[in-house]
Motif scaffolding. Sequence first.
Motif, PDB file in Angstrom:
ATOM      1  N   LYS A  18       0.827  -1.205   0.000  1.00 59.92           N
ATOM      2  CA  LYS A  18       0.000   0.000   0.000  1.00 59.92           C
ATOM      3  C   LYS A  18       0.865   1.261   0.000  1.00 59.92           C
ATOM      4  CE  LYS A  18      -3.913  -2.212   0.665  1.00 59.92           C
ATOM      5  NZ  LYS A  18      -4.897  -2.326  -0.321  1.00 59.92           N
ATOM      6  N   GLN A  19       0.324   2.318  -0.596  1.00 57.47           N
ATOM      7  CA  GLN A  19       1.023   3.602  -0.617  1.00 57.47           C
ATOM      8  C   GLN A  19       1.222   4.147   0.795  1.00 57.47           C
ATOM      9  OE1 GLN A  19      -0.639   6.547  -3.235  1.00 57.47           O
ATOM     10  NE2 GLN A  19      -0.735   5.139  -4.969  1.00 57.47           N
ATOM     11  N   THR A  20       0.298   3.867   1.694  1.00 61.20           N
ATOM     12  CA  THR A  20       0.440   4.370   3.073  1.00 61.20           C
ATOM     13  C   THR A  20       1.682   3.785   3.736  1.00 61.20           C
ATOM     14  OG1 THR A  20      -1.115   2.656   3.802  1.00 61.20           O
ATOM     15  CG2 THR A  20      -1.992   4.856   3.505  1.00 61.20           C
ATOM     16  N   TYR A  21       1.992   2.533   3.422  1.00 59.38           N
ATOM     17  CA  TYR A  21       3.201   1.910   3.965  1.00 59.38           C
ATOM     18  C   TYR A  21       4.435   2.656   3.466  1.00 59.38           C
ATOM     19  CZ  TYR A  21       7.052  -1.350   4.474  1.00 59.38           C
ATOM     20  OH  TYR A  21       8.263  -1.914   4.774  1.00 59.38           O
ATOM     21  N   ILE A  22       4.469   2.933   2.164  1.00 54.40           N
ATOM     22  CA  ILE A  22       5.606   3.645   1.579  1.00 54.40           C
ATOM     23  C   ILE A  22       5.728   5.037   2.195  1.00 54.40           C
ATOM     24  CG2 ILE A  22       6.622   4.526  -0.564  1.00 54.40           C
ATOM     25  CD1 ILE A  22       6.499   1.450  -0.269  1.00 54.40           C
ATOM     26  N   SER A  23       4.599   5.688   2.395  1.00 51.80           N
ATOM     27  CA  SER A  23       4.603   7.016   3.000  1.00 51.80           C
ATOM     28  C   SER A  23       5.193   6.975   4.411  1.00 51.80           C
ATOM     29  CB  SER A  23       3.178   7.571   3.037  1.00 51.80           C
ATOM     30  OG  SER A  23       3.160   8.811   3.680  1.00 51.80           O
ATOM     31  N   LEU A  24       4.801   5.975   5.185  1.00 50.47           N
ATOM     32  CA  LEU A  24       5.326   5.846   6.544  1.00 50.47           C
ATOM     33  C   LEU A  24       6.825   5.561   6.543  1.00 50.47           C
ATOM     34  CD1 LEU A  24       2.496   3.750   8.219  1.00 50.47           C
ATOM     35  CD2 LEU A  24       3.117   6.106   8.751  1.00 50.47           C
ATOM     36  N   LYS A  25       7.272   4.684   5.641  1.00 47.13           N
ATOM     37  CA  LYS A  25       8.684   4.318   5.585  1.00 47.13           C
ATOM     38  C   LYS A  25       9.570   5.443   5.063  1.00 47.13           C
ATOM     39  CE  LYS A  25      10.516   0.666   5.775  1.00 47.13           C
ATOM     40  NZ  LYS A  25      11.407   0.055   6.727  1.00 47.13           N
ATOM     41  N   THR A  26       9.054   6.268   4.160  1.00 48.55           N
ATOM     42  CA  THR A  26       9.877   7.297   3.523  1.00 48.55           C
ATOM     43  C   THR A  26       9.740   8.664   4.169  1.00 48.55           C
ATOM     44  OG1 THR A  26       8.122   7.833   1.961  1.00 48.55           O
ATOM     45  CG2 THR A  26       9.736   6.172   1.272  1.00 48.55           C
ATOM     46  N   GLY A  27       8.603   8.916   4.815  1.00 50.14           N
ATOM     47  CA  GLY A  27       8.342  10.249   5.350  1.00 50.14           C
ATOM     48  C   GLY A  27       7.745  11.176   4.305  1.00 50.14           C
ATOM     49  N   ILE A  28       7.470  10.640   3.116  1.00 46.36           N
ATOM     50  CA  ILE A  28       6.836  11.441   2.060  1.00 46.36           C
ATOM     51  C   ILE A  28       5.345  11.510   2.364  1.00 46.36           C
ATOM     52  CG2 ILE A  28       6.316  11.593  -0.411  1.00 46.36           C
ATOM     53  CD1 ILE A  28       8.895   9.949  -0.912  1.00 46.36           C
ATOM     54  N   ASP A  29       4.793  12.710   2.346  1.00 46.74           N
ATOM     55  CA  ASP A  29       3.367  12.905   2.599  1.00 46.74           C
ATOM     56  C   ASP A  29       2.539  12.020   1.658  1.00 46.74           C
ATOM     57  OD1 ASP A  29       1.112  14.575   3.803  1.00 46.74           O
ATOM     58  OD2 ASP A  29       0.835  14.927   1.646  1.00 46.74           O
ATOM     59  N   THR A  30       1.454  11.444   2.179  1.00 46.23           N
ATOM     60  CA  THR A  30       0.644  10.519   1.375  1.00 46.23           C
ATOM     61  C   THR A  30       0.076  11.174   0.122  1.00 46.23           C
ATOM     62  OG1 THR A  30      -1.275  10.990   2.778  1.00 46.23           O
ATOM     63  CG2 THR A  30      -0.022   9.020   3.289  1.00 46.23           C
ATOM     64  N   LYS A  31      -0.326  12.433   0.217  1.00 48.22           N
ATOM     65  CA  LYS A  31      -0.877  13.120  -0.957  1.00 48.22           C
ATOM     66  C   LYS A  31       0.204  13.359  -2.005  1.00 48.22           C
ATOM     67  CE  LYS A  31      -4.611  15.269   1.602  1.00 48.22           C
ATOM     68  NZ  LYS A  31      -5.169  16.469   2.156  1.00 48.22           N
TER      69      LYS A  31
END
Length: 121
Positions: A18-31
């Motif tokens: 999921k994109q939310t996982y990537i967002s959490l791991k990278t610190g990149i905002d989900t939007k």
Amino acid sequence: MTKYIENVNAYLSQMKIKQTYISLKTGIDTKKLSRILTGTQDINSTDMEKIAGALGQKLEFFWGDSFSVSQISECMPEKIAFYAGDPTSQQDEIAEKLEKLMENIDEIMSAKYRFLNMSKE
């Protein structure tokens, strides 16, 4: 859309990440991540590195023209598979404890049920 983004999207889809996982791991905002992965926002090299690292891959892995993701074997219904890169020793220890808990969950739940029924008698 760049070849990098096409390959990242194929990888995410195939590995069911999921994109939310990537967002959490990278610190990149989900939007922002969503805009990057849909091609509406350009991606910079820093974000490319972060995304590749979060997926446990090198940046070059997603640039190949002959990109392919190995098939995930079909799991039995009672099994769950999740890959999040190479775990630390502490994560290995936690995973082993969770595995032992899951192996014994039936015994734990039936013991609780017996205990609750004994208290009603």
